[in-house]
Design a protein around this motif. Structure first.
Motif, short mmCIF file in Angstrom:
data_model
loop_
_atom_site.label_atom_id
_atom_site.label_comp_id
_atom_site.label_asym_id
_atom_site.label_seq_id
_atom_site.Cartn_x
_atom_site.Cartn_y
_atom_site.Cartn_z
N ARG A 1 0.80 -1.22 0.00
CA ARG A 1 0.00 0.00 0.00
C ARG A 1 0.83 1.27 0.00
O ARG A 1 0.42 2.30 -0.53
N HIS A 2 2.04 1.20 0.61
CA HIS A 2 2.83 2.42 0.77
C HIS A 2 4.29 2.28 0.36
O HIS A 2 5.05 3.24 0.46
N GLY A 3 4.69 1.10 -0.08
CA GLY A 3 6.08 0.90 -0.46
C GLY A 3 7.03 1.01 0.72
O GLY A 3 8.20 1.37 0.56
N ILE A 4 6.54 0.70 1.91
CA ILE A 4 7.34 0.80 3.13
C ILE A 4 7.78 -0.58 3.58
O ILE A 4 6.97 -1.50 3.70
N SER A 5 9.08 -0.71 3.80
CA SER A 5 9.62 -1.94 4.37
C SER A 5 9.75 -1.73 5.87
O SER A 5 10.65 -1.04 6.34
N LEU A 6 8.83 -2.29 6.62
CA LEU A 6 8.76 -2.07 8.06
C LEU A 6 10.01 -2.62 8.73
O LEU A 6 10.37 -3.78 8.56
N GLY A 7 10.69 -1.77 9.51
CA GLY A 7 11.94 -2.18 10.15
C GLY A 7 11.81 -2.34 11.65
O GLY A 7 10.91 -1.78 12.27
N GLY A 8 12.70 -3.12 12.24
CA GLY A 8 12.74 -3.29 13.69
C GLY A 8 11.48 -3.89 14.27
O GLY A 8 10.99 -3.44 15.32
N VAL A 9 10.95 -4.92 13.62
CA VAL A 9 9.67 -5.49 14.03
C VAL A 9 9.83 -6.53 15.13
O VAL A 9 10.69 -7.41 15.06
N TRP A 10 8.98 -6.43 16.15
CA TRP A 10 8.84 -7.45 17.19
C TRP A 10 7.39 -7.88 17.17
O TRP A 10 6.50 -7.05 17.34
N ASP A 11 7.13 -9.15 16.96
CA ASP A 11 5.77 -9.64 16.78
C ASP A 11 5.21 -10.20 18.09
O ASP A 11 5.74 -11.17 18.63
N SER A 12 4.12 -9.60 18.58
CA SER A 12 3.52 -10.08 19.83
C SER A 12 2.88 -11.45 19.64
O SER A 12 2.77 -12.22 20.61
N PHE A 13 2.46 -11.77 18.42
CA PHE A 13 1.90 -13.10 18.17
C PHE A 13 2.99 -14.16 18.28
O PHE A 13 2.77 -15.24 18.85
N THR A 14 4.17 -13.88 17.75
CA THR A 14 5.30 -14.81 17.87
C THR A 14 5.64 -15.03 19.35
O THR A 14 5.86 -16.16 19.78
N ALA A 15 5.67 -13.95 20.12
CA ALA A 15 5.97 -14.06 21.56
C ALA A 15 4.91 -14.91 22.26
O ALA A 15 5.23 -15.73 23.13
N LEU A 16 3.64 -14.73 21.88
CA LEU A 16 2.57 -15.51 22.48
C LEU A 16 2.72 -17.00 22.16
O LEU A 16 2.55 -17.85 23.04
N CYS A 17 3.06 -17.31 20.92
CA CYS A 17 3.25 -18.71 20.52
C CYS A 17 4.39 -19.35 21.31
O CYS A 17 4.28 -20.49 21.75
N LEU A 18 5.49 -18.64 21.48
CA LEU A 18 6.62 -19.18 22.23
C LEU A 18 6.27 -19.36 23.70
O LEU A 18 6.60 -20.38 24.31
N ARG B 1 3.30 -19.79 25.09
CA ARG B 1 2.28 -20.81 25.30
C ARG B 1 2.62 -22.13 24.63
O ARG B 1 1.89 -23.11 24.76
N ARG B 2 3.70 -22.16 23.85
CA ARG B 2 4.15 -23.37 23.17
C ARG B 2 3.05 -23.94 22.28
O ARG B 2 2.69 -25.11 22.35
N GLU B 3 2.52 -23.08 21.44
CA GLU B 3 1.48 -23.49 20.51
C GLU B 3 1.49 -22.54 19.32
O GLU B 3 2.15 -21.50 19.35
N ARG B 4 0.75 -22.89 18.27
CA ARG B 4 0.64 -22.02 17.10
C ARG B 4 -0.83 -21.90 16.72
O ARG B 4 -1.24 -22.23 15.62
N THR B 5 -1.62 -21.43 17.64
CA THR B 5 -3.05 -21.27 17.43
C THR B 5 -3.33 -19.83 16.98
O THR B 5 -2.86 -18.89 17.62
N TYR C 1 9.58 -10.76 29.33
CA TYR C 1 10.32 -10.69 30.58
C TYR C 1 9.74 -11.55 31.70
O TYR C 1 10.46 -12.00 32.58
N ASP C 2 8.42 -11.79 31.68
CA ASP C 2 7.84 -12.60 32.74
C ASP C 2 7.66 -14.06 32.36
O ASP C 2 7.29 -14.88 33.18
N ASN C 3 7.92 -14.39 31.08
CA ASN C 3 7.69 -15.76 30.65
C ASN C 3 8.88 -16.29 29.86
O ASN C 3 9.62 -17.14 30.34
N ILE C 4 9.08 -15.78 28.66
CA ILE C 4 10.13 -16.31 27.79
C ILE C 4 11.51 -16.16 28.43
O ILE C 4 12.33 -17.08 28.39
N CYS C 5 11.77 -15.02 29.02
CA CYS C 5 13.08 -14.79 29.65
C CYS C 5 13.02 -14.89 31.17
O CYS C 5 13.83 -14.30 31.87
#
Length: 333
Positions: A177-194, A196-200, A263-267
Motif C-alpha cells: 500500500r505504501h512501499g514501506i519496508s517495516l523495520g525493527g519489528v517485534w511480533d507479539s503473536f510470535t511471543a505468544l506462541c513461544l 504458550r508453546r502453541e501455534r493457534t 520478561y515474565d515468561n520467555i526470559c
C-alpha cells in the motif's frame, strides 16, 4: 544436507526453544522422548521447515497458564489515564509533528493498522502508535491516504522497535500500500506462541484477553462485532469515541503484553539468574574482599548455556557510530 542430531536434557532443551536468539538458527524437525531426556533432531535453516509443534508431550497443557499474567491495580489506573489523553491526528499540524518527535525519542513503539485483516487488500484507514506515555491515532484517510516521508522514515528505521501483531499481514499491507519496508519489528503473536508453546491463530483482542485474563467483550467496542471482523471496518467517518478508545486500548495493551511475555515468561529464567546475582552478597560479612574489578564471585548463578548470539554484542566501529549519527540527523530533518 543430512540432519544433525543432538541430545539435551529436558531443562536445557526448553531454554534453547524459549529463547528467541537461540531458536532462530534452526528448525525443529523431529522429537523423541526417553525418560528424562528429550531427543531433538534439527535441520539447518536451509533445510525444509517442519510443522511439528515445539513442545514435548510430557509438558502439561496447564503450563500455558504461565502466559496469563493479570494487570495489577496501578496498571489498570494507568491505562484509564492514558485513555483520557488520546491524541487524534487528522492533519499535519502541531500535534502531528509533536507525535513524530515523541516517537523518535522512544526505544520501542506499539503499532496498529486498521483495517487489520487481509493485508494489501484494504486501503489504510487508521494507524495507531502507542509510546511509553502517549497514544497517537493517525487518521490516514483524512490525511489523503498517504504516509508522509517523516513518518515513513520512522517506520522503516530499525529503531525504535515496533511491536505489531501478525507481522506478516502488517508488513504486507505497508509494503504493497505504501512501499514501506517495516523495520525493527517485534511480533507479539510470535511471543505468544513461544510463551504458550502453541501455534493457534489469535487476533490481538483474543491475545490480550488471554494474557491478561480480561473478558473479550470488555475489550471490544460497539462497532466491532467480534474479535475477527469490524462491522464498519474502520473506514466510515467520523470515527466514534468508542472506536478511538478501542484502538488506543489495543495499542497500549499490545505493548504491555509483549513486555509481559518476554520478561515474565520467555526470559523468566534469565530474570531468576538476575535475582540470584542481586542477592549474592546478602549476609556476607566479607563481601568487600570479593568486589574487586576482576572478581568472578557470584558468576556461578549465571547459566553459561543460556547465551545469546555474541556476534551482535561486539563493540561498534567508528564507521558504524558515524552511520548511526547520520541516520539520526536525517530523522530530525
Amino acid at each position: 544436507m543430512p540432519d544433525t542430531s543432538i541430545v539435551v536434557t529436558k531443562h536445557r532443551c526448553e531454554n534453547a526453544w524459549m529463547h528467541p536468539c537461540l531458536y532462530r538458527r534452526f528448525f525443529i524437525s523431529r522429537i523423541g522422548i526417553n525418560n528424562e531426556k528429550i531427543y531433538v533432531r534439527m535441520q539447518d535453516s536451509e533445510g525444509e521447515d517442519s510443522d511439528v509443534s515445539f513442545y514435548s508431550a510430557s509438558d502439561a497443557v496447564s503450563d500455558n497458564s504461565k502466559a496469563c499474567i493479570p494487570l495489577e491495580e496501578h496498571e489498570l489506573e494507568n491505562l484509564k489515564e492514558k485513555l483520557q489523553r488520546i491524541v487524534f491526528i487528522q492533519q499535519t499540524d502541531k500535534k502531528y509533528h509533536h507525535a513524530l518527535s515523541d516517537m523518535r525519542d522512544q526505544t520501542i513503539l506499539s503499532l496498529l493498522v486498521e483495517p487489520s485483516f487481509y493485508g494489501r487488500h484494504h486501503k489504510t484507514s487508521v494507524l495507531v502508535v502507542a509510546t511509553a506515555n502517549e497514544t497517537y491515532i493517525f487518521d490516514i484517510q483524512s490525511l489523503g491516504g498517504t504516509i508522509f516521508p517523516e513518518l515513513r522514515s520512522i517506520f522503516e528505521a530499525k529503531r525504535p522497535r515496533k511491536v505489531v501483531h501478525y507481522s506478516h499481514r502488517i508488513s504486507d499491507h505497508f509494503s504493497h500500500r505504501h512501499g514501506i519496508s517495516l523495520g525493527g519489528v517485534w511480533d507479539s503473536f510470535t511471543a505468544l506462541c513461544l510463551a504458550r508453546r502453541e501455534r493457534t491463530p489469535r487476533t490481538l483482542p483474543e491475545a490480550v484477553s488471554l494474557v491478561f485474563g480480561l473478558p473479550l467483550e470488555k475489550l471490544l467496542c460497539e462497532e466491532v462485532s467480534g474479535s475477527r471482523e469490524s462491522l464498519r471496518n474502520f473506514t466510515a467517518r467520523p470515527l466514534s469515541r468508542s472506536q478511538l478508545m478501542y484502538l488506543a486500548k489495543m495499542a497500549i495493551l499490545q505493548l504491555k503484553m509483549h513486555d509481559r511475555l518476554i520478561y515474565d515468561n520467555i526470559c523468566a529464567e534469565m530474570q531468576d539468574m538476575t535475582l540470584a546475582l542481586k542477592h549474592v552478597y546478602s549476609g556476607d560479612n566479607y563481601a568487600a574482599m570479593k568486589m574487586g574489578p576482576t572478581s568472578h564471585y557470584g558468576f556461578e548463578s549465571i547459566d553459561p548455556f543460556y547465551k545469546i548470539d555474541t556476534e551482535e554484542l561486539v563493540s561498534p566501529t567508528d564507521k558504524k557510530i558515524n552511520g548511526h549519527k547520520l541516520d539520526h540527523q536525517k530523522c530530525q530533518k
